[in-house]
Design an enzyme around this catalytic site. Structure first.
Site, PDB file in Angstrom:
ATOM      1  N   GLU A 227      47.959  90.878  41.574  1.00  0.00           N
ATOM      2  CA  GLU A 227      47.156  91.954  42.170  1.00  0.00           C
ATOM      3  C   GLU A 227      48.049  93.179  42.152  1.00  0.00           C
ATOM      4  O   GLU A 227      49.019  93.274  42.902  1.00  0.00           O
ATOM      5  CB  GLU A 227      46.728  91.563  43.586  1.00  0.00           C
ATOM      6  CG  GLU A 227      45.604  92.438  44.131  1.00  0.00           C
ATOM      7  CD  GLU A 227      46.125  93.571  44.977  1.00  0.00           C
ATOM      8  OE1 GLU A 227      46.246  94.692  44.421  1.00  0.00           O
ATOM      9  OE2 GLU A 227      46.422  93.361  46.154  1.00  0.00           O
ATOM     10  N   CYS A 261      47.049  99.651  47.254  1.00  0.00           N
ATOM     11  CA  CYS A 261      46.493  99.645  45.903  1.00  0.00           C
ATOM     12  C   CYS A 261      44.989  99.833  45.932  1.00  0.00           C
ATOM     13  O   CYS A 261      44.403 100.337  44.970  1.00  0.00           O
ATOM     14  CB  CYS A 261      46.856  98.343  45.191  1.00  0.00           C
ATOM     15  SG  CYS A 261      46.507  96.878  46.167  1.00  0.00           S
TER      16      CYS A 261
END
Length: 456
Positions: A227, A261
């Site tokens: 990720e 993110c």
């Protein structure tokens, strides 16, 4: 040395000597032994550990939240919410793991055939500093429920959080050695990945580091979940509720001081409503309370490290030099710590740093477009593909547009966020694999076919 420093003041909090190769070898051996026994327990015998983890997290919420705030600067109110989300995720998998991992009968030419889910082994988690508890527990809750062991190599600016995470699992009653923290330097991660006692690796972090870890794991043919970075678009069409969109956009950009993110980063707005949106967004951003992260009223604390602030400020400067309009902020404040004000850049276009690069901090980039087609085209004009938000009152059109947005998740009239009930992850340079949901618990299992026959 591994050093913990308060980013709000620059004060050193603690330092640790990295574990020796002999210490790490002992941790690996213990983890492999503990996992070999743990996997033999039925899933219903493993899930009580998760309920105890949730209890320990809630009982220690204020202590653990204070560690998060001290080590990476997250406002204390957000830090407490992070601990609660970890507890909720543990409870979710405690309830649902037995069904998610249940044997699945399958028709074949056998008397009996099924798909079963067996654990892979000890999983190495290489985790970042921005959600120092959540990043671990969103991996560990399903991984432990599935019968795996867990080793945590945390970011070296949050060592106290890393040790506290291990403490939570130990206090919850995990078998000795099943879940451990490794305090080591980054250059020793490759050796861990190559070690035969490590079965797989999961990483949350930058795209650059993800590529390195992926190559290291691929060289020894080990499963990875990555990720990585994101430059999430927040698309506002002309028929959207502008007041609601602007209010949500401010939270989506500035939560955790923009250091996520999955924060919204590029705000792509139709011209017809752009002035209204920018005015509302800028006013709300200007009203955010910044400063001491230990104050419950603070909404934006410091950035986690000075070098991160320097990078962000450089991106702002290069964008303004290229023609972006600085509508708010954009100046490094005087005084100690790594603070940076809420910043708004208007009239941002492709080719500018704020559009093309991931901006990991409290900077919003607003791009004005002629229509929905241009909005979608620019939303997809990025090397990342983690999340996307779409605002419109036409839900039929929204359903169509969600299918052409390049992202692992699309939220309509809302803010992109992770939820234990839904899979989470990205495409393109935002990584691959999924966490959370049923998909997440099955990432670190052997999906095994069992065939018993021949047919009568």
């Amino acid at each position: 040395m591994i050093v913990s420093t308060d980013p709000a003041t620059g004060t050193e909090l603690a330092r640790y000597t990295p574990q020796s190769p002999q210490e790490v070898d002992g941790i690996l051996a213990a983890a492999a032994t503990a996992q070999a026994a743990w996997r033999r327990r039925d899933v219903t015998d493993r899930t009580p550990l998760l309920r105890e983890m949730a209890r320990v997290l809630r009982e220690g919420r204020d202590t653990y939240a204070a560690l998060i705030t001290a080590e990476m600067g997250k406002p204390i109110t957000e830090a407490r919410a992070e601990i609660e989300k970890c507890a909720m995720t543990c409870e979710y998998y405690a309830e649902h793991a037995p069904d998610q991992l249940a044997d699945r009968p399958a028709a074949s030419n056998a008397t009996e055939s099924a798909v079963v889910y067996d654990p892979l082994g000890v999983v190495l988690a290489v985790m970042p500093w921005n959600y120092p508890f959540w990043q671990f527990f969103r991996f560990a809750a399903p991984a432990l429920a599935a019968g795996n062991g867990a080793l945590l190599k945390h970011a070296n600016n949050v060592p106290q959080c890393a040790l506290a995470v291990e403490e939570v699992v130990r206090k919850a009653g995990a078998p000795e050695g099943l879940c451990r923290t490794l305090l080591i330097e980054v250059d020793r991660v490759a050796g861990l990945i190559a070690d035969p006692r490590v079965a797989a690796v999961t990483l949350t972090g930058s795209t650059e580091v993800g590529a390195i870890v992926a190559a290291q794991a691929a060289a020894v043919l080990k499963k990875q979940v990555l990720e990585l970075g994101g430059s999430d678009p927040f698309v506002v069409l002309a028929d959207a509720d502008i007041a609601a969109a602007a209010a949500t956009a401010v939270k989506a950009r500035y939560i955790n001081a923009g250091q996520s993110c999955v924060n919204a980063k590029r705000f792509i707005v139709e011209d017809a409503v752009a002035d209204e949106f920018v005015a509302a967004f800028t006013a709300a951003a200007a009203a955010l309370k910044t400063g001491d992260p230990t104050d419950p009223d603070t909404e934006i604390g410091p950035m986690a490290r000075a070098n991160l602030r320097d990078t962000l400020h450089d991106q702002v400067g290069r964008s303004v030099d290229a023609g972006a309009v600085l509508a708010l902020g954009g100046e490094v404040p005087d005084g100690p710590g790594c603070h940076y004000p809420p910043t708004v850049l208007d009239h941002v276009r492709p080719g500018m740093a704020a559009f093309d690069e991931e901006t990991f901090g409290p900077v919003a980039a607003i791009t004005r477009v002629a229509d929905a087609d241009e909005a979608i085209a620019l939303a997809n004009r990025t090397e990342y593909g983690l999340g996307a938000a779409l605002w419109t009152s036409d839900l039929d059109r929204a359903r169509r547009l969600t299918r052409v947005l390049d992202a692992g998740a699309v939220f309509v009239n809302g803010m992109v966020a992770s939820d234990p009930r839904l899979p989470f992850g990205g495409i393109k340079k935002s990584g691959y694999g999924r966490e959370l949901g049923a998909e997440g618990i099955r990432e670190f299992v052997n999906t095994k076919t069992v065939w018993i026959g021949p047919a009568a």
